[in-house]
Structures are given as C-alpha cells and as structure tokens.
Design an enzyme around this catalytic site. Structure first.
Site, short mmCIF file in Angstrom:
data_model
loop_
_atom_site.label_atom_id
_atom_site.label_comp_id
_atom_site.label_asym_id
_atom_site.label_seq_id
_atom_site.Cartn_x
_atom_site.Cartn_y
_atom_site.Cartn_z
N GLY A 191 4.81 31.10 -40.74
CA GLY A 191 5.42 30.65 -39.51
C GLY A 191 6.87 30.25 -39.71
O GLY A 191 7.27 29.78 -40.79
N SER A 192 7.69 30.43 -38.68
CA SER A 192 9.07 29.94 -38.72
C SER A 192 9.07 28.41 -38.58
O SER A 192 8.04 27.80 -38.31
CB SER A 192 9.88 30.59 -37.60
OG SER A 192 9.94 32.00 -37.79
N GLY A 193 10.23 27.83 -38.80
CA GLY A 193 10.34 26.37 -38.77
C GLY A 193 10.37 25.75 -40.14
O GLY A 193 10.54 24.53 -40.26
N HIS A 194 10.20 26.57 -41.20
CA HIS A 194 10.22 26.07 -42.58
C HIS A 194 11.46 26.55 -43.33
O HIS A 194 11.48 26.53 -44.56
CB HIS A 194 8.97 26.54 -43.33
CG HIS A 194 7.69 26.20 -42.65
ND1 HIS A 194 7.33 24.90 -42.35
CD2 HIS A 194 6.69 26.99 -42.18
CE1 HIS A 194 6.15 24.91 -41.74
NE2 HIS A 194 5.75 26.16 -41.62
N LYS B 298 0.60 31.63 -48.52
CA LYS B 298 0.27 30.21 -48.53
C LYS B 298 -1.13 30.02 -47.97
O LYS B 298 -1.54 30.72 -47.04
CB LYS B 298 1.28 29.42 -47.70
CG LYS B 298 2.71 29.55 -48.20
CD LYS B 298 3.66 28.59 -47.50
CE LYS B 298 3.68 28.71 -45.99
NZ LYS B 298 4.04 30.06 -45.52
N ASP C 99 -2.72 32.64 -42.05
CA ASP C 99 -1.96 33.45 -43.01
C ASP C 99 -2.89 34.28 -43.87
O ASP C 99 -2.69 35.48 -44.07
CB ASP C 99 -1.11 32.54 -43.91
CG ASP C 99 0.08 31.93 -43.19
OD1 ASP C 99 0.02 31.79 -41.96
OD2 ASP C 99 1.05 31.58 -43.87
N HIS D 107 3.29 21.47 -41.57
CA HIS D 107 3.23 21.67 -40.12
C HIS D 107 2.99 20.34 -39.40
O HIS D 107 2.69 20.33 -38.20
CB HIS D 107 2.09 22.63 -39.75
CG HIS D 107 2.13 23.93 -40.47
ND1 HIS D 107 1.46 24.14 -41.66
CD2 HIS D 107 2.77 25.09 -40.19
CE1 HIS D 107 1.68 25.37 -42.07
NE2 HIS D 107 2.46 25.97 -41.20
#
Length: 333
Positions: A54-57, A105, A110, A219
C-alpha cells in the site's frame, strides 16, 4: 485534515506522476496498472527483485527502485495491497530471463495477491519465488496478518537481496540470502500520534496527549499496550528489549541498527534516539557495525519511530555496503 492534495481518490496517481518527473532516467512509471520500474528494465540475465504494498509508507517501495535494489514496485492505494494484475505487470516488465524474486510483507492482502500473481506468471513460464518478511516482534497475530507483521526489516532485505541480484547472483542464491535476512532481523515500533488516511479524513485512532502506543504497526494497527508517555531512554528501551529477547543477539554479535521515523518524527529526535540505542547495545556487548537513520518506511504523518536490528555476517555486510542508486537510498554509485 490538512494535507497537500487535490482529490483524495487520485492521490497515488498524482504522486506517481510527480515521482516520474522528479527522477527521469532512473524510473519508468506506468499508471494502468500502477508500476514503478527501473528505467533500464528488463536487465537481461539478471534476477529481478519485485516488491510492493500500500502507498502511504514512502519511500517504501517505489523509492527503492533502481540499480542495486528493486527492479520494480507495485504501489497500491493508501494502506491497501496492490492487486494481482499490478504484480503480474511488474514481473512481466522487468523479467530478464533469470527468474524473479517477490519480496512480500506479511499482511494478508499482500500475501494473497502476490501468491495469485506468482501463479499467473509461473503459468507463463517465468521462474518466480516468493519470500515473506515478518520481522515485527510486537504481536504474533493482528487484524491484518496471520503471524508477525512485515515492517522495517523490509528495507534491509530489499537492499541486500537487490545487491546480490545486481552482482549476478542466481535465483537460488537470492532466495537463500532473502531467507537469511528474514531469519536474522527483528523490529518494533511506537506511535505518539495516529496517521490520517486521505480518503477517510480523520485519524486512524486516538491517543491522549500523555499516551503512546507501544508496538504499533505501519498502518496504525494496535500494538502490545497503550502506556503513559515516557522519556527517550524509556522509549528506546521499550523497543530494544523485546527485540533482544526475541532473537539471541548475544554479546559480541555484529548488527545493523536501523532507526526509522514513522513519518512525523524529526531527525533531531531520531538521532537522539539512535544515540541512546547505540549506547544500550554497547552496554550489552553488541557491536553496531552498520547504521541507517531516517524516514525510510513511514505511516503517512504518524509521529513515532521503530528500531530494527539485523544480525550481520561478512556476506550480508558486503551486500549492504554494495553500491545502490535509487530515489531514496544511494551510495557508492
């Protein structure tokens, strides 16, 4: 919510367009499906290393695409797994004929989506292997995972296996090294504030001004406990002690210490914490031979930090030191 965005529903696509403009000659970015690939891919005869999440990391994972690290990354929506077609497209774009290693991960979405993609590309005749990273010692299971979560150790794994692939190592060797890192790396994080997912518009959880969440996930998942806010010495000890208890980092162990900002913690505080961690490790007779300090696997604007320890040997150390040229990590090249 205060963020520099136009439309929360297009934030990832908009960011990828900016990333492509910021790194011409290094990255090749496609939008449908979204894939970040090194500009010279595929490299014939080289094992391709592919990851995503996911984006945001950020800078994980797209910021680690380039010579000496990843061949491609699949950016999902914010805090959302990439889809199987993204992973399939990434593998197809960067397969150089020597096989592909998927670095995943340990989050349920995922794992399932990468497994589906692996089956699809294997049916096309591509030799693909999958290694799952699960370095978080905070919890055994969570609402997001079966088993431990994959966190800061992912960065170290991608660097080391990426260096091996760049040097010409075959797929068996890359897989062996990846599993060696997984077996020797442990992490734990702490949060002082929550992240705000753009399309949600409010913090993921609530912490009082005098509280901290110990063992937080990337998250915003719950940790081991919610504790009164403590000073830096106590925070570092709360992260280091479970790591050292989980994997025998014995006296005279050689380690890489990764001190990571979750996105909102400034370097002033991060370097302070890193110094404390080095001191505490030295008091236990553990030698810090390599270091990484900075915001390398983040959770949007979350204030907090994580510590990661990787037990080193000569082979892993040499691969860590090898040249790398990506948007976020660069030395010797």
């Amino acid at each position: 919510m205060k963020k520099i965005i136009n439309d929360p529903t297009t934030i990832v696509a908009d960011a990828l367009r900016g990333m492509a403009l910021a790194h011409p000659g290094l990255l090749r970015i496609t939008e449908d499906p979204a894939v970040v690939a090194r500009a010279d891919a595929p490299v014939r005869g080289k094992v391709a290393i592919v990851s995503g999440g996911g984006s945001g990391h950020e800078p994980l994972h797209g910021g680690f695409v380039g010579p000496g690290m990843l061949d491609a990354a699949c950016p999902g929506a914010v805090f959302t797994s990439p889809t199987p077609d993204q992973v399939q497209a990434a593998v197809t774009q960067v397969d150089g004929g020597a096989g592909v290693l998927l670095v995943v991960k340990n989050y349920t979405g995922d794992v399932l989506n990468f497994e589906t993609a692996a089956e699809l590309v294997a049916a096309d005749g591509i030799d693909v292997r999958t290694v799952v990273i699960d370095d978080d010692v905070a919890v055994r299971d969570s609402t997001w995972t079966a088993g431990r979560r994959g966190v800061g150790g992912t960065v170290l794994l991608e660097k080391i296996v990426g260096a091996a692939a760049e040097s010409g190592a075959d797929l068996d060797t890359c897989e062996r090294l990846a599993r060696a890192v997984v077996g020797n790396v442990r992490s734990m994080g702490i949060a002082l504030t929550a992240p705000t997912v753009p399309h949600v518009g409010e913090p993921s959880f609530t912490l009082a001004e005098d509280e901290m969440e110990v063992g937080i996930g990337i998250h915003g998942e719950p940790g081991r406990s919610r504790e009164p806010l403590a000073d830096a010495d106590a925070i570092v000890a709360a992260l280091l002690d479970p790591i050292l208890d989980d994997l025998p980092f014995a006296e005279k162990s050689r380690v890489l210490l990764f001190t990571n900002s979750m996105g909102g913690t400034p370097l002033l505080e991060l370097y302070l914490a890193h110094g404390i961690a080095e001191r505490m490790l030295a008091e236990r007779g553990i030698t810090v031979e390599r270091r990484l300090v900075g915001p390398f696997i983040t959770s949007l604007e979350m204030q907090g930090m994580s510590l990661t320890l990787l037990r080193l040997d000569d082979e892993l150390t040499a691969l860590w030191d090898a040249p790398v040229r990506t948007a976020a990590l660069r030395w010797g090249a």
